[in-house]
Motif scaffolding. Structure first.
Motif, mmCIF file in Angstrom:
data_model
loop_
_atom_site.group_PDB
_atom_site.id
_atom_site.type_symbol
_atom_site.label_atom_id
_atom_site.label_comp_id
_atom_site.label_asym_id
_atom_site.label_seq_id
_atom_site.Cartn_x
_atom_site.Cartn_y
_atom_site.Cartn_z
ATOM 1 N N LEU A 1 0.821 -1.214 0.000
ATOM 2 C CA LEU A 1 0.000 0.000 0.000
ATOM 3 C C LEU A 1 0.857 1.267 0.000
ATOM 4 O O LEU A 1 0.550 2.234 -0.705
ATOM 5 N N ILE A 2 1.920 1.254 0.813
ATOM 6 C CA ILE A 2 2.760 2.460 0.884
ATOM 7 C C ILE A 2 3.546 2.630 -0.413
ATOM 8 O O ILE A 2 3.799 3.762 -0.868
ATOM 9 N N LYS A 3 3.910 1.538 -1.061
ATOM 10 C CA LYS A 3 4.609 1.626 -2.348
ATOM 11 C C LYS A 3 3.676 2.165 -3.428
ATOM 12 O O LYS A 3 4.094 2.935 -4.307
ATOM 13 N N LYS A 4 2.409 1.791 -3.340
ATOM 14 C CA LYS A 4 1.430 2.189 -4.360
ATOM 15 C C LYS A 4 0.945 3.624 -4.177
ATOM 16 O O LYS A 4 0.848 4.392 -5.146
ATOM 17 N N HIS A 5 0.651 3.992 -2.903
ATOM 18 C CA HIS A 5 0.009 5.287 -2.647
ATOM 19 C C HIS A 5 0.948 6.351 -2.073
ATOM 20 O O HIS A 5 0.660 7.547 -2.177
ATOM 21 N N GLY A 6 2.026 5.941 -1.408
ATOM 22 C CA GLY A 6 3.035 6.900 -0.969
ATOM 23 C C GLY A 6 2.821 7.573 0.372
ATOM 24 O O GLY A 6 3.750 8.123 0.940
ATOM 25 N N SER A 7 1.595 7.558 0.898
ATOM 26 C CA SER A 7 1.335 8.197 2.192
ATOM 27 C C SER A 7 0.074 7.613 2.818
ATOM 28 O O SER A 7 -0.771 7.020 2.111
ATOM 29 N N LEU A 8 -0.059 7.808 4.135
ATOM 30 C CA LEU A 8 -1.249 7.301 4.827
ATOM 31 C C LEU A 8 -2.515 8.033 4.376
ATOM 32 O O LEU A 8 -3.583 7.439 4.306
ATOM 33 N N GLU A 9 -2.387 9.325 4.060
ATOM 34 C CA GLU A 9 -3.558 10.070 3.576
ATOM 35 C C GLU A 9 -4.131 9.424 2.324
ATOM 36 O O GLU A 9 -5.349 9.214 2.217
ATOM 37 N N GLU A 10 -3.254 9.098 1.385
ATOM 38 C CA GLU A 10 -3.702 8.500 0.124
ATOM 39 C C GLU A 10 -4.189 7.071 0.321
ATOM 40 O O GLU A 10 -5.121 6.629 -0.343
ATOM 41 N N ILE A 11 -3.546 6.348 1.232
ATOM 42 C CA ILE A 11 -3.962 4.969 1.508
ATOM 43 C C ILE A 11 -5.380 4.960 2.063
ATOM 44 O O ILE A 11 -6.249 4.204 1.598
ATOM 45 N N ILE A 12 -5.637 5.795 3.056
ATOM 46 C CA ILE A 12 -6.963 5.846 3.686
ATOM 47 C C ILE A 12 -8.023 6.313 2.693
ATOM 48 O O ILE A 12 -9.154 5.827 2.675
ATOM 49 N N LYS A 13 -7.652 7.241 1.828
ATOM 50 C CA LYS A 13 -8.581 7.759 0.827
ATOM 51 C C LYS A 13 -9.020 6.646 -0.141
ATOM 52 O O LYS A 13 -10.162 6.624 -0.613
ATOM 53 N N ASN A 14 -8.108 5.725 -0.418
ATOM 54 C CA ASN A 14 -8.388 4.661 -1.393
ATOM 55 C C ASN A 14 -8.726 3.313 -0.763
ATOM 56 O O ASN A 14 -8.941 2.334 -1.480
ATOM 57 N N LEU A 15 -8.764 3.269 0.570
ATOM 58 C CA LEU A 15 -9.000 1.999 1.267
ATOM 59 C C LEU A 15 -10.494 1.693 1.359
ATOM 60 O O LEU A 15 -11.307 2.590 1.595
ATOM 61 N N ASP A 16 -10.846 0.448 1.174
ATOM 62 C CA ASP A 16 -12.236 0.005 1.333
ATOM 63 C C ASP A 16 -12.521 -0.091 2.833
ATOM 64 O O ASP A 16 -12.133 -1.053 3.495
ATOM 65 N N SER A 17 -13.210 0.907 3.393
ATOM 66 C CA SER A 17 -13.442 0.969 4.845
ATOM 67 C C SER A 17 -14.385 -0.118 5.353
ATOM 68 O O SER A 17 -14.398 -0.423 6.547
ATOM 69 N N THR A 18 -15.178 -0.705 4.439
ATOM 70 C CA THR A 18 -16.051 -1.811 4.871
ATOM 71 C C THR A 18 -15.233 -3.084 5.081
ATOM 72 O O THR A 18 -15.519 -3.890 5.951
ATOM 73 N N LYS A 19 -14.193 -3.225 4.273
ATOM 74 C CA LYS A 19 -13.321 -4.399 4.389
ATOM 75 C C LYS A 19 -12.222 -4.165 5.413
ATOM 76 O O LYS A 19 -11.809 -5.089 6.124
ATOM 77 N N TYR A 20 -11.738 -2.924 5.483
ATOM 78 C CA TYR A 20 -10.667 -2.578 6.415
ATOM 79 C C TYR A 20 -11.108 -1.389 7.282
ATOM 80 O O TYR A 20 -10.730 -0.241 7.021
ATOM 81 N N PRO A 21 -11.943 -1.652 8.292
ATOM 82 C CA PRO A 21 -12.428 -0.559 9.161
ATOM 83 C C PRO A 21 -11.282 0.087 9.938
ATOM 84 O O PRO A 21 -10.437 -0.608 10.507
ATOM 85 N N ILE A 22 -11.268 1.414 9.952
ATOM 86 C CA ILE A 22 -10.198 2.152 10.624
ATOM 87 C C ILE A 22 -10.589 2.416 12.075
ATOM 88 O O ILE A 22 -11.649 2.986 12.341
ATOM 89 N N PRO A 23 -9.759 1.995 13.042
ATOM 90 C CA PRO A 23 -10.077 2.191 14.464
ATOM 91 C C PRO A 23 -10.192 3.678 14.818
ATOM 92 O O PRO A 23 -9.529 4.519 14.208
#
Length: 391
Positions: free
Chosen positions: A255-277
């Motif tokens: 994910l970090i190789k693909k998106h480069g930052s946590l902001e971009e990762i969270i923006k593109n993450l499926d929150s239903t599959k990967y719920p953020i605490p």
């Protein structure tokens, strides 16, 4: 706890950053050691007394107070100094607010372990007693103060960190005050330690090689900059934020190789599959890793001194019940190493003196033998200019 799965990730994707070495190869190196982590190791090692052994193997003084932390600290520090290492110990200060949740979890686990340990004791289950004894270990304020007193008497410098010891060790390494940070916590790298040294205070009996991990090589071989590496470490899970369920080391790296930052990762993450605490406050955690509350190298004065022989005997023998002959033997090793260290520093600067044997005069054979040009006297071999100096 450190960073979940970071060691394996480096093993798999940045193996060139890891060097296995022996303590003797760290000769003349100044190393900032995470003191609290070391004391915890000593308490566990002597508390259990080895794999599967009963918890009753603790070392204690006459009043029943545990002394295993002092025993481990005394002998393993001497071992380091005997090998030419210059250790300084860094102690924890106040933990960051972000660590409160993690500390509460640890306290709950200790309480549960104590309960299970009591039940195992009543049942006479030796193996289970040892298992839960490890989980109840905690480094107390008294342990810390006793350790500082011992190190001061040994002539070993002590540093009090405003907050996390591993963060302070990392800054000392990053700013060149020491060669590396000695800790088992992988987040030393996330705090920016140029070199992380693991297994430094382990017992020789464990036969685990010392590992040096070079941060610049880690970044190069992972193909990340320091900002991306920090974000990946937060994503892996650390002491200051819960990890995202379902995201392990492999996926976090991808994910970090693909998106480069946590902001971009969270923006593109499926929150239903990967719920953020809710506690995943990565912005504050990132800031903590980048700018922890630590002392600059300019405010730290590291000085190694001669041991206080009378003070050590008073503390370890008279107060703590250590065997006097072993303590005196340790003191002699410290004094000898101190003298050797001074001589080695002089030799490295001026060059060690070179000893040369004078040539023996050759015996004359027969009456007509000619006398040597030197008049029959032995001539010393000329020493070239600059001989004996270390290159």
């Amino acid at each position: 706890m450190g960073i979940h799965g970071l060691q394996k990730l480096i093993n798999d994707h940045a193996p060139g950053a890891i060097t296995e070495t022996e303590m003797k190869n760290l000769f003349n190196r100044k190393i900032a050691i995470d003191a609290t982590m070391s004391l915890y190791q000593f308490l566990i090692a002597v508390r259990i007394g080895g794999e599967g052994q009963p918890a009753a193997a603790n070392l204690t003084d006459e009043s029943g107070e545990t002394t295993s932390h002092l025993q481990g600290l005394f002998h393993r520090t001497i071992r380091m100094i005997n090998n030419g290492v210059k250790p300084c110990y860094v102690f924890d200060g106040k933990p960051p607010d972000l660590k409160a949740e993690e500390l509460a979890k640890r306290a709950a686990k200790r309480e549960e372990a104590e309960k299970n340990g009591k039940e195992a004791t009543e049942a006479g289950d030796t193996e289970t007693i040892a298992k839960f004894a490890k989980r109840t270990v905690k480094v107390t304020r008294k342990h810390t103060e006793e350790a500082k007193r011992l190190l001061t008497l040994m002539g070993v410098p002590v540093v009090d960190s405003p907050t996390e010891a591993e963060a302070q060790c990392a800054r000392m390494a990053k700013e060149g005050l020491v060669y590396g940070a000695g800790s088992e916590d992988m987040d030393s790298l996330t705090f920016g330690a140029s070199v992380l040294i693991r297994h430094l205070t382990f017992s020789e009996a464990r036969k685990m090689p010392i590992k040096e991990i070079n941060l610049s090589v880690v970044l190069e071989q992972l193909g990340l900059d320091m900002n991306q590496f920090t974000d990946m470490c937060i994503l892996l899970g650390c002491d200051y934020a819960d990890s995202i369920k379902g995201i392990g080391p492999v996926r976090a790296f991808d994910l970090i190789k693909k998106h480069g930052s946590l902001e971009e990762i969270i923006k593109n993450l499926d929150s239903t599959k990967y719920p953020i605490p809710e506690s995943f406050d990565y912005v504050r955690v990132r800031q903590l890793f980048k700018e922890p509350d630590t002392l600059p190298a300019s405010q730290i004065d590291l000085k190694w001194k001669d041991p206080d022989e009378e003070g050590l005997i008073e503390f370890l023998v008279k107060e703590k019940g250590f065997a006097e002959d072993r303590v005196k033997s340790g003191i002699e090793k410290l004094k000898k190493s101190r003298g050797t260290s001074v001589q080695n520093r002089l030799d490295s600067y001026f060059g060690a003196p070179v000893k040369r044997k004078l040539e023996e005069p050759k015996k004359e054979k027969g009456k007509g033998a000619k006398k040597a040009k030197t008049g029959g006297k032995a001539a010393a071999s000329p020493v070239k200019k600059g001989a004996g100096k270390k290159k």
